[in-house]
Motif scaffolding. Structure first.
Motif, PDB file in Angstrom:
ATOM      1  N   GLU A  18       0.860  -1.175   0.000  1.00  0.00           N
ATOM      2  CA  GLU A  18       0.000   0.000   0.000  1.00  0.00           C
ATOM      3  C   GLU A  18       0.906   1.239   0.000  1.00  0.00           C
ATOM      4  O   GLU A  18       1.484   1.589   1.030  1.00  0.00           O
ATOM      5  N   PRO A  19       1.062   1.900  -1.123  1.00  0.00           N
ATOM      6  CA  PRO A  19       2.049   2.972  -1.250  1.00  0.00           C
ATOM      7  C   PRO A  19       1.909   4.120  -0.240  1.00  0.00           C
ATOM      8  O   PRO A  19       2.913   4.565   0.331  1.00  0.00           O
ATOM      9  N   SER A  20       0.701   4.632  -0.036  1.00  0.00           N
ATOM     10  CA  SER A  20       0.540   5.752   0.899  1.00  0.00           C
ATOM     11  C   SER A  20       0.917   5.340   2.317  1.00  0.00           C
ATOM     12  O   SER A  20       1.545   6.117   3.067  1.00  0.00           O
ATOM     13  N   THR A  21       0.544   4.132   2.700  1.00  0.00           N
ATOM     14  CA  THR A  21       0.852   3.647   4.043  1.00  0.00           C
ATOM     15  C   THR A  21       2.347   3.400   4.202  1.00  0.00           C
ATOM     16  O   THR A  21       2.933   3.714   5.249  1.00  0.00           O
ATOM     17  N   ILE A  22       2.965   2.848   3.177  1.00  0.00           N
ATOM     18  CA  ILE A  22       4.416   2.645   3.217  1.00  0.00           C
ATOM     19  C   ILE A  22       5.136   3.985   3.364  1.00  0.00           C
ATOM     20  O   ILE A  22       6.105   4.118   4.129  1.00  0.00           O
ATOM     21  N   ALA A  23       4.659   4.997   2.659  1.00  0.00           N
ATOM     22  CA  ALA A  23       5.261   6.331   2.742  1.00  0.00           C
ATOM     23  C   ALA A  23       5.090   6.918   4.146  1.00  0.00           C
ATOM     24  O   ALA A  23       6.020   7.531   4.698  1.00  0.00           O
ATOM     25  N   ARG A  72      -6.493  -3.610   4.947  1.00  0.00           N
ATOM     26  CA  ARG A  72      -6.409  -3.693   3.491  1.00  0.00           C
ATOM     27  C   ARG A  72      -6.194  -2.311   2.858  1.00  0.00           C
ATOM     28  O   ARG A  72      -5.107  -1.801   2.838  1.00  0.00           O
ATOM     29  N   GLN A  73      -7.248  -1.683   2.366  1.00  0.00           N
ATOM     30  CA  GLN A  73      -7.092  -0.408   1.661  1.00  0.00           C
ATOM     31  C   GLN A  73      -6.957   0.742   2.666  1.00  0.00           C
ATOM     32  O   GLN A  73      -7.903   1.498   2.923  1.00  0.00           O
ATOM     33  N   THR A  74      -5.772   0.863   3.230  1.00  0.00           N
ATOM     34  CA  THR A  74      -5.532   1.851   4.282  1.00  0.00           C
ATOM     35  C   THR A  74      -5.056   3.196   3.743  1.00  0.00           C
ATOM     36  O   THR A  74      -4.776   4.102   4.537  1.00  0.00           O
ATOM     37  N   GLY A  75      -4.957   3.338   2.426  1.00  0.00           N
ATOM     38  CA  GLY A  75      -4.470   4.587   1.854  1.00  0.00           C
ATOM     39  C   GLY A  75      -5.169   5.827   2.392  1.00  0.00           C
ATOM     40  O   GLY A  75      -4.496   6.764   2.845  1.00  0.00           O
ATOM     41  N   PRO A  76      -6.518   5.879   2.379  1.00  0.00           N
ATOM     42  CA  PRO A  76      -7.200   7.063   2.904  1.00  0.00           C
ATOM     43  C   PRO A  76      -6.939   7.312   4.390  1.00  0.00           C
ATOM     44  O   PRO A  76      -6.889   8.472   4.820  1.00  0.00           O
ATOM     45  N   LEU A  77      -6.763   6.238   5.168  1.00  0.00           N
ATOM     46  CA  LEU A  77      -6.457   6.408   6.592  1.00  0.00           C
ATOM     47  C   LEU A  77      -5.058   6.977   6.776  1.00  0.00           C
ATOM     48  O   LEU A  77      -4.839   7.875   7.602  1.00  0.00           O
ATOM     49  N   SER A  78      -4.109   6.454   6.014  1.00  0.00           N
ATOM     50  CA  SER A  78      -2.743   6.965   6.096  1.00  0.00           C
ATOM     51  C   SER A  78      -2.669   8.409   5.613  1.00  0.00           C
ATOM     52  O   SER A  78      -1.940   9.234   6.176  1.00  0.00           O
ATOM     53  N   ALA A  79      -3.434   8.719   4.580  1.00  0.00           N
ATOM     54  CA  ALA A  79      -3.462  10.091   4.072  1.00  0.00           C
ATOM     55  C   ALA A  79      -4.039  11.043   5.110  1.00  0.00           C
ATOM     56  O   ALA A  79      -3.562  12.174   5.268  1.00  0.00           O
ATOM     57  N   SER A  80      -5.042  10.592   5.842  1.00  0.00           N
ATOM     58  CA  SER A  80      -5.626  11.417   6.904  1.00  0.00           C
ATOM     59  C   SER A  80      -4.589  11.693   7.988  1.00  0.00           C
ATOM     60  O   SER A  80      -4.498  12.810   8.519  1.00  0.00           O
ATOM     61  N   ALA A  81      -3.803  10.677   8.325  1.00  0.00           N
ATOM     62  CA  ALA A  81      -2.739  10.854   9.323  1.00  0.00           C
ATOM     63  C   ALA A  81      -1.691  11.841   8.812  1.00  0.00           C
ATOM     64  O   ALA A  81      -1.220  12.712   9.554  1.00  0.00           O
ATOM     65  N   ALA A  82      -1.326  11.716   7.538  1.00  0.00           N
ATOM     66  CA  ALA A  82      -0.347  12.634   6.951  1.00  0.00           C
ATOM     67  C   ALA A  82      -0.879  14.071   6.951  1.00  0.00           C
ATOM     68  O   ALA A  82      -0.150  15.023   7.261  1.00  0.00           O
TER      69      ALA A  82
END
Length: 406
Positions: free
Chosen positions: A71-76, A269-279
């Motif tokens: 998951e690219p956003s989460t990895i970042a 699974r699709q954690t991109g939006p969650l990671s983006a919210s944290a960012a």
């Protein structure tokens, strides 16, 4: 029995009709706006903050990977938090409780073993006995002798280092910063860490609100995390993200923690939006914390001026108080606050200010306390000095009128 094509199409449509569901109300936008207004007047916790429209928009643009695979956003996000804390690796988790518990489980190799922590610590008081359940570990809770934070001397008095078979040896010292809104002095943390590592013990930090320490003291996140082998940092408390924490440590430690995350059922699974919210929260909400601290101090000062006893002062975002000094019970204050034209939500003796707390909410709460104090005084409540555990306190008691009183 198989259905012919026409009947099968009808049957599928019937099942689809049963399955479909619209979770949005006809007034959803208005409901959401009302929720934001409610949050602005809630002093129960900083976990109740809600995503802003800007955070939603940013999150909607996140990558669409799978965090168990890639998951690219989460990895970042994990890479950024690892760098920020000065650790080798990080792991995104759904909650601070899971982050703490997986950290302890990863550190604890072979029982018997024990974790030493502050008696008031989240891992001891608010994680449903997870240390015992998940790790089979005993906990040595220690009450700070100074009433504020653990010292090395407190720890030395309770730590178990020998191999006496009657005791579970201490393997991890877990500290919390902030704890109940108070800042743990960094020099004392360093003393404890040096001692722990000299005894081959692990140091874990529940840094759910470590952001507040950095914002208040100007100390870098890396410096605050350096004394620890693992740190849990929360995005959904002071920073106002909807969900998530990061656990940091060495690559080997995080690799094993990732395994435990899967075992615990926390592989998402699709954690991109969650990671983006944290960012988004790191970038846009962290700078708001000094205003939170200033507003908390204004709340404390206002309560003091009214005669309310402060049991734990505003070092960051929390004030603990006792309004019985004015003859006001906690239940009475909670009830009257809920009856205001614009209700205020309270949770007892702890007041938590957050990034979405309004100035008006603080003003209205102080006004309510002032009103209640005037009502008590008019009803005949007068202060009487009492001493408990060496502390002098003015307690209001009702005095029976004498024959000379109107």
């Amino acid at each position: 029995m198989s259905l012919v094509n026409g009947d099968l199409t009808t049957a599928r449509a019937a099942v689809a009709d049963e399955v479909k569901f619209d979770i949005l109300t006809e007034s959803q936008d208005a409901d959401n706006e009302k929720a934001r207004q409610t949050v602005a007047r809630c002093f129960v916790s900083d976990t109740i903050t809600v995503p802003t429209k800007e955070m939603y928009l940013y999150a909607s643009r996140a990558s669409l990977g799978d965090d168990v695979y890639h998951e690219p956003s989460t990895i970042a996000l994990e890479a950024h938090v690892a760098k920020l804390t000065g650790k080798e690796a990080a792991l995104f988790l759904p909650s601070g409780t899971m982050s703490n518990q997986i950290a302890l489980r990863t550190h604890l190799k072979q029982p018997p073993y024990a974790v030493l922590c502050d008696q008031r610590a989240h891992i001891n008081t608010y994680e449903a006995g997870g240390t015992a359940f998940h790790s089979g570990a005993h906990t040595y809770p220690v009450l700070p002798s100074n009433g504020h934070h653990l010292t090395l001397e407190d720890i030395e008095s309770r730590i178990i280092l020998d191999r006496n078979i009657h005791y579970a040896p201490t393997e991890v010292i877990a500290l919390e910063n902030t704890l109940n809104g108070t800042i743990f002095p960094q020099d004392e943390i360093v003393r404890i860490s040096e001692y722990a590592h000299s005894k081959d013990l692990k140091m874990h930090l529940d840094g759910a609100r470590i952001w507040h320490v950095a914002a208040e003291t100007g100390t870098s996140i890396k410096t605050l995390c350096d004394p620890f082998d693992s740190v849990s940092l929360c995005f959904s408390k002071g920073l106002g993200a909807p969900i998530g924490s990061c656990l940091v440590g060495t690559k080997d430690f995080i690799g094993k923690a990732r395994w435990f995350r899967k075992l615990f059922g926390g592989g998402m699974r699709q954690t991109g939006p969650l990671s983006a919210s944290a960012a988004y929260a790191l970038t846009h909400h962290f700078p708001l914390l000094p205003r939170v601290h200033a507003l908390t101090r204004r709340l404390e000062d206002g309560l003091k001026e009214l005669g309310v006893r402060i049991t734990s002062g505003a070092e960051t975002c929390m004030v603990f108080f006792d309004a019985t000094t004015l003859g006001i019970s906690f239940s009475e204050l909670v009830e009257r606050a809920a009856q205001l034209p614009e209700p205020i939500i309270l949770g007892g003796s702890r007041l938590v200010v957050h990034i979405q707390t309004s100035d008006a909410a603080v003003d209205d709460l102080l006004s309510l306390v002032r009103t209640l104090a005037e009502e008590k005084k008019a009803a005949g409540f007068v202060p009487t000095d009492t001493t408990t555990n060496g502390h002098s306190t003015n307690i209001y008691v009702k005095v029976k009128p004498t024959s000379t009183q109107a």
